[in-house]
Design a protein around this motif. Structure first.
Motif, PDB file in Angstrom:
ATOM      1  N   THR A  25      14.094   1.390  20.165  1.00 31.30           N
ATOM      2  CA  THR A  25      14.674  -0.006  19.779  1.00 31.30           C
ATOM      3  C   THR A  25      15.980  -0.050  20.701  1.00 31.30           C
ATOM      4  O   THR A  25      16.521  -1.076  21.193  1.00 31.30           O
ATOM      5  N   LYS A  26      16.586   1.125  20.813  1.00 30.19           N
ATOM      6  CA  LYS A  26      18.028   1.151  21.510  1.00 30.19           C
ATOM      7  C   LYS A  26      17.755   0.884  22.978  1.00 30.19           C
ATOM      8  O   LYS A  26      18.485  -0.113  23.591  1.00 30.19           O
ATOM      9  N   ASN A  50      17.000  -3.129  23.036  1.00 34.00           N
ATOM     10  CA  ASN A  50      18.138  -3.869  22.856  1.00 34.00           C
ATOM     11  C   ASN A  50      19.289  -3.591  24.186  1.00 34.00           C
ATOM     12  O   ASN A  50      19.822  -4.870  24.533  1.00 34.00           O
ATOM     13  N   GLN A 109      20.554  -7.000  26.254  1.00 33.23           N
ATOM     14  CA  GLN A 109      22.036  -7.378  26.275  1.00 33.23           C
ATOM     15  C   GLN A 109      22.591  -6.997  27.439  1.00 33.23           C
ATOM     16  O   GLN A 109      23.638  -7.320  27.631  1.00 33.23           O
ATOM     17  N   HIS A 166      15.123 -10.915  22.081  1.00 33.87           N
ATOM     18  CA  HIS A 166      16.284 -10.950  21.370  1.00 33.87           C
ATOM     19  C   HIS A 166      16.417  -9.281  20.799  1.00 33.87           C
ATOM     20  O   HIS A 166      15.634  -8.569  20.733  1.00 33.87           O
ATOM     21  N   LYS A 167      17.699  -9.168  20.276  1.00 34.58           N
ATOM     22  CA  LYS A 167      18.161  -7.868  19.680  1.00 34.58           C
ATOM     23  C   LYS A 167      17.373  -7.535  18.458  1.00 34.58           C
ATOM     24  O   LYS A 167      17.110  -8.424  17.584  1.00 34.58           O
ATOM     25  N   GLU A 168      16.580  -6.246  18.493  1.00 29.61           N
ATOM     26  CA  GLU A 168      15.937  -5.678  17.118  1.00 29.61           C
ATOM     27  C   GLU A 168      16.865  -5.024  16.367  1.00 29.61           C
ATOM     28  O   GLU A 168      17.710  -4.349  16.913  1.00 29.61           O
TER      29      GLU A 168
END
Length: 186
Positions: free
Chosen positions: A141-142, A145, A149, A163-165
């Motif tokens: 996830t990081k 993200n 971003q 989109h950011k999770e």
């Protein structure tokens, strides 16, 4: 000549966009695969909980409220559909299991029961595996993200709906419990 330069720049930009898009797809798929690993461990956890509760019921007949809360949290976790819903439901289940552990302190005979010890050992093993796959999920996830971003991939991510999770974290209730020093009784 300038037409070739402009065409070359367009081709290079096109290759960059396709490359960034493919990277975002790979990162999203990696995150989903990581959550599928969590699902495998959660399925085992959910299968063991009814067995654990049935074993405890024989000893702790008046602890119905605690046992019902564990079963409700388990059912909520089983029925959760999206990754976000599963994360919230699993945090509630973890909290309910923590309450169950405290309740079990009052039953020394239960703690010596062979079936209970085996179930407790299996659940402990699954919880350790869950912690491991959750760390991997959060790492995936990081990475996603970060790609969503950071520039310039954030431009491509915005265009294609990435989109950011959210991470798989403890939740506010568990985090509050960790801020308190553990009580040690002898």
């Amino acid at each position: 000549m300038t037409l070739l330069i402009i065409l070359g720049i367009i081709v290079i930009l096109g290759i960059m966009v396709v490359s960034m898009y493919n990277s975002l797809i790979k990162l999203r798929n990696n995150r989903e695969n990581a959550f599928a690993d969590i699902d495998v461990q959660l399925k085992q956890r959910h299968d063991l909980i009814p067995q654990l509760v049935d074993t405890i019921k024989g000893y702790a007949t008046h602890e119905k409220e605690t046992l019902d809360r564990v079963i409700q949290a388990r059912n909520g976790a089983v029925n959760a559909c999206t990754i976000d819903d599963k994360i919230n439901a699993e945090n509630q289940l973890t909290s309910a299991l923590s309450g169950l552990k405290i309740t079990l302190e009052a039953y020394p005979d239960l703690k010596a029961n062979q079936n209970f010890l085996q179930l407790q050992e299996e659940i402990s093993d699954i919880e350790n595996k869950l912690a491991s796959v959750r760390r991997y999920f959060n790492s995936a996830t990081k990475e996603l993200n970060n790609a969503v971003q950071t520039f310039p991939s954030n431009l491509i991510a915005g265009i294609f709906g990435f989109h950011k999770e959210i991470m798989f974290d403890l939740g506010t209730e568990q985090r509050a419990n960790l801020e308190q020093a553990p009580k040690i009784n002898f």
